[in-house]
Design a protein around this motif. Sequence first.
Motif, short mmCIF file in Angstrom:
data_model
loop_
_atom_site.label_atom_id
_atom_site.label_comp_id
_atom_site.label_asym_id
_atom_site.label_seq_id
_atom_site.Cartn_x
_atom_site.Cartn_y
_atom_site.Cartn_z
N SER A 61 0.78 -1.08 -0.22
CA SER A 61 -0.09 0.04 0.13
C SER A 61 0.98 1.17 -0.07
O SER A 61 2.19 1.05 0.31
N VAL A 62 0.11 2.25 -0.43
CA VAL A 62 0.99 3.75 -0.39
C VAL A 62 0.12 4.62 0.27
O VAL A 62 -1.05 4.95 -0.16
N ALA A 121 -2.35 10.15 -5.82
CA ALA A 121 -2.45 8.68 -6.07
C ALA A 121 -2.83 8.40 -7.44
O ALA A 121 -2.41 7.51 -8.19
N LEU A 122 -3.34 9.43 -8.30
CA LEU A 122 -3.46 9.32 -9.76
C LEU A 122 -2.30 8.84 -10.39
O LEU A 122 -2.42 8.40 -11.49
N PRO A 139 -3.73 -0.60 -2.77
CA PRO A 139 -4.52 0.40 -2.15
C PRO A 139 -3.62 1.45 -2.06
O PRO A 139 -2.56 1.51 -1.49
N LEU A 140 -4.08 2.89 -2.31
CA LEU A 140 -3.67 3.90 -2.17
C LEU A 140 -4.39 5.11 -1.44
O LEU A 140 -5.76 4.92 -1.55
N LEU A 141 -3.72 5.80 -0.78
CA LEU A 141 -4.66 6.84 0.12
C LEU A 141 -3.81 8.17 -0.05
O LEU A 141 -2.58 8.28 0.14
N VAL A 150 5.96 -1.97 1.68
CA VAL A 150 6.66 -3.01 0.66
C VAL A 150 7.15 -4.56 1.37
O VAL A 150 7.45 -4.51 2.54
N GLU A 151 6.84 -5.61 0.44
CA GLU A 151 7.63 -6.74 0.98
C GLU A 151 8.90 -6.85 0.37
O GLU A 151 9.27 -6.52 -0.96
#
Length: 119
Positions: free
Chosen positions: A43-44, A58-59, A70-72, A93-94
């Motif tokens: 996610s970011v 996020a765009l 998932p972005l916020l 991140v993984e």
Amino acid sequence: MVRAIRGAIQVDSNDREAILAGTTELVTEVMERNRLTKDDVISVIFTCTPDLNAEFPALAARKLGFHDVPLLCACEIDVPGALPRVVRMMAHVETDKPRSEIQHVYLRGAVALRLDIAQ
């Protein structure tokens, strides 16, 4: 292992294209410097200083192919005297990298935010 990677960039103006271009540059640098693929990203979270409201950062990530990540977006607190026109990100991140090998990315004027870790 899950790691968080920070980054920030100062953009030139509160303009849709400036926000998208700056965010694209930032996300690309974070991914390249840490040798990540989109599949590594959990996610970011993006934030902008209150003076940036012409577009969601996020765009830019969506346009880079982050379709199922998932972005916020959120607004930074309005601290008097803070550096203006800054887009920040924290990516989860993984990775097998130890924390000491994670490269946090601060670009343009945002280098001043973290002189201790900016590369």
